[in-house]
Each structure stands twice: as C-alpha cells, then as structure tokens.
Design an enzyme around this catalytic site. Structure first.
Site, PDB file in Angstrom:
ATOM      1  NE  ARG A  23      -3.833   2.102   2.429  1.00  0.00           N
ATOM      2  CZ  ARG A  23      -4.292   2.682   3.519  1.00  0.00           C
ATOM      3  NH1 ARG A  23      -3.863   2.280   4.729  1.00  0.00           N
ATOM      4  NH2 ARG A  23      -5.173   3.664   3.450  1.00  0.00           N
ATOM      5  CG  HIS A  27      -1.657   5.205  -0.425  1.00  0.00           C
ATOM      6  ND1 HIS A  27      -2.504   5.935   0.374  1.00  0.00           N
ATOM      7  CD2 HIS A  27      -2.357   4.111  -0.807  1.00  0.00           C
ATOM      8  CE1 HIS A  27      -3.658   5.303   0.485  1.00  0.00           C
ATOM      9  NE2 HIS A  27      -3.587   4.180  -0.221  1.00  0.00           N
ATOM     10  CG  ASP A  28       5.991   7.235  -3.236  1.00  0.00           C
ATOM     11  OD1 ASP A  28       5.981   8.432  -2.893  1.00  0.00           O
ATOM     12  OD2 ASP A  28       6.910   6.737  -3.900  1.00  0.00           O
ATOM     13  CB  VAL A  31       0.389  11.308  -4.333  1.00  0.00           C
ATOM     14  CG1 VAL A  31       0.475  12.780  -3.976  1.00  0.00           C
ATOM     15  CG2 VAL A  31      -0.971  10.747  -3.915  1.00  0.00           C
ATOM     16  CG  ASP A  35       7.902  11.634  -5.577  1.00  0.00           C
ATOM     17  OD1 ASP A  35       7.229  10.939  -4.789  1.00  0.00           O
ATOM     18  OD2 ASP A  35       7.619  12.818  -5.871  1.00  0.00           O
ATOM     19  CD  GLU A  49       2.885  12.812  -0.780  1.00  0.00           C
ATOM     20  OE1 GLU A  49       2.631  11.595  -0.906  1.00  0.00           O
ATOM     21  OE2 GLU A  49       3.684  13.410  -1.525  1.00  0.00           O
ATOM     22  CG  ASN A  55      -1.552   8.917   2.503  1.00  0.00           C
ATOM     23  OD1 ASN A  55      -1.922   7.952   1.839  1.00  0.00           O
ATOM     24  ND2 ASN A  55      -1.008   9.995   1.957  1.00  0.00           N
ATOM     25  N   PRO A 126      -7.891   6.989  -4.868  1.00  0.00           N
ATOM     26  CG  PRO A 126      -7.957   4.878  -5.835  1.00  0.00           C
ATOM     27  CD  PRO A 126      -7.056   6.047  -5.623  1.00  0.00           C
ATOM     28  CG  HIS A 156      -8.074  -4.080  -1.919  1.00  0.00           C
ATOM     29  ND1 HIS A 156      -9.140  -3.267  -2.252  1.00  0.00           N
ATOM     30  CD2 HIS A 156      -7.059  -3.236  -1.580  1.00  0.00           C
ATOM     31  CE1 HIS A 156      -8.777  -2.001  -2.130  1.00  0.00           C
ATOM     32  NE2 HIS A 156      -7.532  -1.959  -1.719  1.00  0.00           N
ATOM     33  CB  THR A 157      -5.750 -10.923  -2.690  1.00  0.00           C
ATOM     34  OG1 THR A 157      -6.028 -12.282  -2.369  1.00  0.00           O
ATOM     35  CG2 THR A 157      -4.246 -10.755  -2.864  1.00  0.00           C
ATOM     36  CG  ASP A 209      -9.061 -12.942   0.397  1.00  0.00           C
ATOM     37  OD1 ASP A 209     -10.128 -13.581   0.578  1.00  0.00           O
ATOM     38  OD2 ASP A 209      -8.146 -13.361  -0.327  1.00  0.00           O
TER      39      ASP A 209
END
Length: 319
Positions: A23, A27-28, A31, A35, A49, A55, A126, A156-157, A209
């Site tokens: 994750r 998330h890096d 956005v 980097d 962030e 986050n 999202p 998301h498993t 899951d």
C-alpha cells in the site's frame, strides 16, 4: 539482496505487514509519481502526505520497515539507492513473500525534495466508497486500462481495513441507523455488523479477503463474485459494468491470468512520473530531504555566502 533479506526478517515476524508495504508503494506512486514523497515528514504548519486523510491509516510498522531497509542499504553502499527504489523493491518482495508473483523492478528512481499537499493527495487516491466511474477517472489519466485497474485492485487480496472505511455499506453515516446494502451477501453483512457495531468505528478492522487474508492469490475476485467484497470500490468492479465483471470472472477462474495482469500493472505503476538523472536526490534518510537540497538553500546561503554560485544565485555543493 539487502532489501530482500531485511524485509524477510520483518515479514517472518509479521506477514501482515506485506499488505502495508504494498500500500505504501501505491500511495506514493499515485501522488506526484514514484518519488518517495510519501515518506517525508512535515510539521504542524506544513503537514506531509502522511497527514492527509487517505494516508492516516498507513501502517506505522510498514514505514519503520522501510527505514530499517534503508539503514541496511546505506551501511553497505551509502548514497546509491533511493528511498523510492527501496519502496518499489519492498512492495515487489512483499508480494512474493505472501505467495504472489515475482516480477522485474526497473531501478533508477530519484527521491523528491518535497511532498504533495493534501488536496493533491485527495485528488489522486481513490476512496473505498468510489464507484467504477470514479475509479477510472483516477486510473485512466495515469495511463491505466480497465484491465490494469481491476488487476491492481487485486492487491486487496491481502490486508485489513478499518470499519469507518466501509461502514457506508452498513449504516446511514449521518444518522447511524443500520441500512441494508443490496450488494452485500447476507451472512457476510451480518459478520460485518458484529465487527463494526456502530458507525465511524476507527478501531476495529476486518480482513479485505475473507478466504485467505494473508496469502496473495486470486480469492479476492471470488469474494467479489459472491458479493463478499469489503469496499464499495471493490464490489463496483462486478456490479457497475459487464466489462469489468468479465475481467473479474477471468481472474477468479485462473490465478495465472490474474498474476500476469497484476505484474503488468505493477511495473507500469512503478514508473509513474519518476524522477531520473539529475532530478531530485538520493536521500540519506527517507523521512527528510538531504541538508544540501534546494529546500534548505534559503537557510544555508547566508552562512556559506563565499561559496561558488551559479548564474541563478544558488550555491553548488559537492555531494
């Protein structure tokens, strides 16, 4: 090898952190590109962030593992490997350690000198309540196809989610009154009500899951088929479009097909808006820019006014 060995020591103690590390990479990258900007810490007047709402539930231990890996890498080859590359490698090795596919990770990303604002984070990550149209409005402009998006959702498993990230399917979030989401399978819904007895519960969690929560496989898609997906965004893959529903069916029936498409999506994601060459820097510590980076120049220039300057007036230092 250093990244993998350090990571495996951590995951041998707690395999659930694999989801947290995957994750972090997502998330890096989504956005302002891959980097390492997510790893930077801010201040009360300039929140990072990590302080942005999407986050807040990032795993503290996952961030600590990245720091441990970076420390180990620096001890062997200081100033060579960026935090952004460490994040990409850690995500890849976490997936493999949890039973998922191995895949090549191109290296050479540079670390950013600063982080994005909360508004930029909100516009690019999202939400769990997103529908299919909203998901593609974020994935599409970044160059991802519908297949890519459905495949990356398969992350998301593994992992968990706090109740307040999916309680919109259990309660009227304004009144707290229980509701019935028609896209939730009854026994699954009953179990979620027992886990989350009230609206806006930020403490209790549920597995993403229900079949194999810590094993990276294709059972996530089986859950989606059965209306046993946790997030609105997950279930929308099956209920909002026959095209995405067909992709879910193909991934649910053949793990090898899912793995192939997931790898393609991850390699593509890992190259989003990367900094290369002389852009950015190679941070020595992932949470702060190097003292000689441009964000510090206003502070250090009066002190080193005898240093050589470029035509722009900036001090140049040897690194």
């Amino acid at each position: 090898d250093i990244v993998k060995s350090t990571l495996e020591q951590a995951l041998d103690q707690d395999i659930t952190q694999a989801a947290g590390l995957l994750r972090l990479h997502f998330h890096d990258c989504f956005v302002q590109g891959c980097d390492g900007s997510l790893l930077l810490t801010g201040s009360a007047s300039n929140p990072s962030e990590q302080e942005a709402q999407p986050n807040l539930s990032l795993r503290a231990r996952a961030l600590q593992i990245i720091d441990e890996i970076k420390t180990a890498v620096e001890a062997s080859c200081s100033g060579v490997v960026t935090c952004a590359d460490v994040l990409a490698l850690a995500a890849r090795d976490s997936v493999a350690k949890a039973g998922g596919p191995k895949y090549p990770v191109p290296l050479g990303r540079r670390d950013s000198l600063d982080f994005a604002s909360e508004s930029v984070v909100l516009a690019n990550i999202p939400t769990p309540t997103s529908n299919l149209t909203q998901l593609m409005s974020i994935f599409g402009p970044k160059g991802f196809s519908l297949t890519d998006m459905v495949a990356l959702s398969g992350g998301h498993t593994i992992g968990i989610a706090h109740c307040n990230s999916f309680d919109n399917r259990l309660y009227n979030t304004s009144t707290g009154e229980a509701i019935v989401d028609p896209t939730l399978e009854n026994s699954f819904a009953s179990n979620l009500y027992s886990i989350c007895p009230a609206v806006n519960d930020t403490v209790n969690t549920a597995d993403l899951d229900v079949l194999t929560p810590n094993y990276f496989d294709n059972s996530y898609y089986v859950n989606v088929q059965r209306n046993q997906a946790l997030f609105t965004s997950d279930q929308s893959l099956y209920t909002d479009s026959t095209d995405s529903g067909d992709i879910v069916d193909s991934f649910a029936s053949k793990k090898t097909v899912f793995f192939k498409k997931f790898v393609l999506g991850m390699v593509k994601m890992g190259q989003l808006e990367v900094l290369t060459g002389s852009e950015g820097e190679i941070r020595s510590k992932c949470s702060v820019p190097n003292p000689t980076s441009s964000s510090y120049e206003e502070v250090i220039e009066p002190i080193v006014s005898t240093g050589k300057r470029s035509r722009s007036g900036h001090v140049h230092s040897e690194l």
